[in-house]
Design a protein around this motif. Structure first.
Motif, PDB file in Angstrom:
ATOM      1  N   MET A  22       0.804  -1.198   0.000  1.00  0.00           N
ATOM      2  CA  MET A  22       0.000   0.000   0.000  1.00  0.00           C
ATOM      3  C   MET A  22       0.849   1.264   0.000  1.00  0.00           C
ATOM      4  O   MET A  22       0.549   2.191  -0.714  1.00  0.00           O
ATOM      5  N   PHE A  23       1.858   1.281   0.843  1.00  0.00           N
ATOM      6  CA  PHE A  23       2.719   2.453   0.937  1.00  0.00           C
ATOM      7  C   PHE A  23       4.153   2.039   0.642  1.00  0.00           C
ATOM      8  O   PHE A  23       4.586   0.953   0.998  1.00  0.00           O
ATOM      9  N   ASN A  24       4.881   2.948   0.032  1.00  0.00           N
ATOM     10  CA  ASN A  24       6.287   2.702  -0.236  1.00  0.00           C
ATOM     11  C   ASN A  24       7.091   3.295   0.917  1.00  0.00           C
ATOM     12  O   ASN A  24       7.311   4.503   0.983  1.00  0.00           O
ATOM     13  N   ILE A  25       7.531   2.440   1.834  1.00  0.00           N
ATOM     14  CA  ILE A  25       8.310   2.869   2.997  1.00  0.00           C
ATOM     15  C   ILE A  25       9.751   2.436   2.770  1.00  0.00           C
ATOM     16  O   ILE A  25      10.010   1.258   2.551  1.00  0.00           O
ATOM     17  N   GLN A  26      10.657   3.401   2.797  1.00  0.00           N
ATOM     18  CA  GLN A  26      12.049   3.054   2.562  1.00  0.00           C
ATOM     19  C   GLN A  26      12.981   3.917   3.386  1.00  0.00           C
ATOM     20  O   GLN A  26      12.611   4.988   3.851  1.00  0.00           O
ATOM     21  N   THR A  27      14.193   3.425   3.556  1.00  0.00           N
ATOM     22  CA  THR A  27      15.239   4.148   4.264  1.00  0.00           C
ATOM     23  C   THR A  27      15.951   5.066   3.284  1.00  0.00           C
ATOM     24  O   THR A  27      16.306   4.652   2.183  1.00  0.00           O
ATOM     25  N   GLU A  28      16.149   6.305   3.683  1.00  0.00           N
ATOM     26  CA  GLU A  28      16.896   7.268   2.877  1.00  0.00           C
ATOM     27  C   GLU A  28      18.352   7.227   3.337  1.00  0.00           C
ATOM     28  O   GLU A  28      18.767   7.974   4.221  1.00  0.00           O
ATOM     29  N   GLN A  86       7.958  11.153   1.391  1.00  0.00           N
ATOM     30  CA  GLN A  86       7.885  12.170   2.443  1.00  0.00           C
ATOM     31  C   GLN A  86       8.701  11.700   3.642  1.00  0.00           C
ATOM     32  O   GLN A  86       8.430  10.645   4.214  1.00  0.00           O
ATOM     33  N   LEU A  87       9.741  12.482   4.016  1.00  0.00           N
ATOM     34  CA  LEU A  87      10.569  12.121   5.163  1.00  0.00           C
ATOM     35  C   LEU A  87       9.745  12.129   6.444  1.00  0.00           C
ATOM     36  O   LEU A  87       8.931  13.018   6.683  1.00  0.00           O
ATOM     37  N   MET A  88      10.004  11.123   7.282  1.00  0.00           N
ATOM     38  CA  MET A  88       9.284  10.998   8.541  1.00  0.00           C
ATOM     39  C   MET A  88       9.994  11.778   9.640  1.00  0.00           C
ATOM     40  O   MET A  88      11.216  11.759   9.735  1.00  0.00           O
ATOM     41  N   THR A  89       9.219  12.447  10.433  1.00  0.00           N
ATOM     42  CA  THR A  89       9.731  13.144  11.616  1.00  0.00           C
ATOM     43  C   THR A  89       9.301  12.341  12.832  1.00  0.00           C
ATOM     44  O   THR A  89       8.770  11.240  12.701  1.00  0.00           O
ATOM     45  N   ASN A  90       9.500  12.875  14.017  1.00  0.00           N
ATOM     46  CA  ASN A  90       9.012  12.182  15.197  1.00  0.00           C
ATOM     47  C   ASN A  90       7.609  12.653  15.585  1.00  0.00           C
ATOM     48  O   ASN A  90       7.187  12.524  16.711  1.00  0.00           O
ATOM     49  N   GLU A  91       6.885  13.189  14.634  1.00  0.00           N
ATOM     50  CA  GLU A  91       5.471  13.537  14.789  1.00  0.00           C
ATOM     51  C   GLU A  91       4.663  12.600  13.906  1.00  0.00           C
ATOM     52  O   GLU A  91       5.070  12.268  12.799  1.00  0.00           O
ATOM     53  N   PHE A  92       3.497  12.181  14.380  1.00  0.00           N
ATOM     54  CA  PHE A  92       2.654  11.322  13.560  1.00  0.00           C
ATOM     55  C   PHE A  92       2.118  12.111  12.371  1.00  0.00           C
ATOM     56  O   PHE A  92       1.827  13.290  12.474  1.00  0.00           O
ATOM     57  N   ALA A  93       2.018  11.467  11.239  1.00  0.00           N
ATOM     58  CA  ALA A  93       1.507  12.076  10.012  1.00  0.00           C
ATOM     59  C   ALA A  93       0.339  11.240   9.500  1.00  0.00           C
ATOM     60  O   ALA A  93       0.211  10.069   9.836  1.00  0.00           O
ATOM     61  N   THR A  94      -0.496  11.831   8.671  1.00  0.00           N
ATOM     62  CA  THR A  94      -1.653  11.135   8.108  1.00  0.00           C
ATOM     63  C   THR A  94      -1.381  10.751   6.668  1.00  0.00           C
ATOM     64  O   THR A  94      -0.923  11.573   5.878  1.00  0.00           O
ATOM     65  N   PHE A  95      -1.666   9.506   6.348  1.00  0.00           N
ATOM     66  CA  PHE A  95      -1.541   9.000   4.991  1.00  0.00           C
ATOM     67  C   PHE A  95      -2.837   8.299   4.624  1.00  0.00           C
ATOM     68  O   PHE A  95      -3.427   7.603   5.442  1.00  0.00           O
ATOM     69  N   ASN A  96      -3.279   8.494   3.405  1.00  0.00           N
ATOM     70  CA  ASN A  96      -4.503   7.868   2.925  1.00  0.00           C
ATOM     71  C   ASN A  96      -4.203   7.062   1.680  1.00  0.00           C
ATOM     72  O   ASN A  96      -3.386   7.455   0.859  1.00  0.00           O
ATOM     73  N   ARG A  97      -4.903   5.950   1.556  1.00  0.00           N
ATOM     74  CA  ARG A  97      -4.731   5.133   0.365  1.00  0.00           C
ATOM     75  C   ARG A  97      -6.041   4.410   0.084  1.00  0.00           C
ATOM     76  O   ARG A  97      -6.652   3.850   0.977  1.00  0.00           O
TER      77      ARG A  97
END
Length: 107
Positions: free
Chosen positions: A1-7, A33-44
């Protein structure tokens, strides 16, 4: 569903709960989108049908400092056309069933 990868070629500065600023190598990105230590919203959206949805998260980490968190997973869908709505009984029907149960129990 989501492309999660290490930069691997980047670093990211994070603000800890204590207020201390720290820098970590190899931050994660989700769909670029780079992840921070704040939760973010993603929709799919999922263009599929069925009556079972299985969510699986597989994570492989190469050090002891990676953290990944999920919170408030919401799943929305549309009811199938063959679904029948059954009305809830009102309070009188519930009371009558309880009274009958008590009467039958005393016998």
């Amino acid at each position: 569903m989501f492309n999660i990868q290490t930069e691997n070629s980047k670093e990211m500065q994070y603000i800890m709960a204590s207020g201390k600023s720290v820098t970590f190598q190899d931050p994660l990105s989700i769909d670029g989108q780079l992840m921070t230590n704040e939760f973010a919203t993603f929709n799919r959206g999922i263009a599929a049908t069925g009556n079972t949805l299985a969510l699986r998260l597989r994570v492989k980490a190469d050090s002891g400092s990676e953290i990944f968190g999920l919170r408030n997973i919401n799943i929305f869908g549309e009811a199938a056309s063959d679904v029948v709505n059954v009305p809830e009984p009102d309070h009188r029907a519930i009371f009558l069933c309880a009274a009958l149960g008590l009467l039958l129990r005393k016998r």
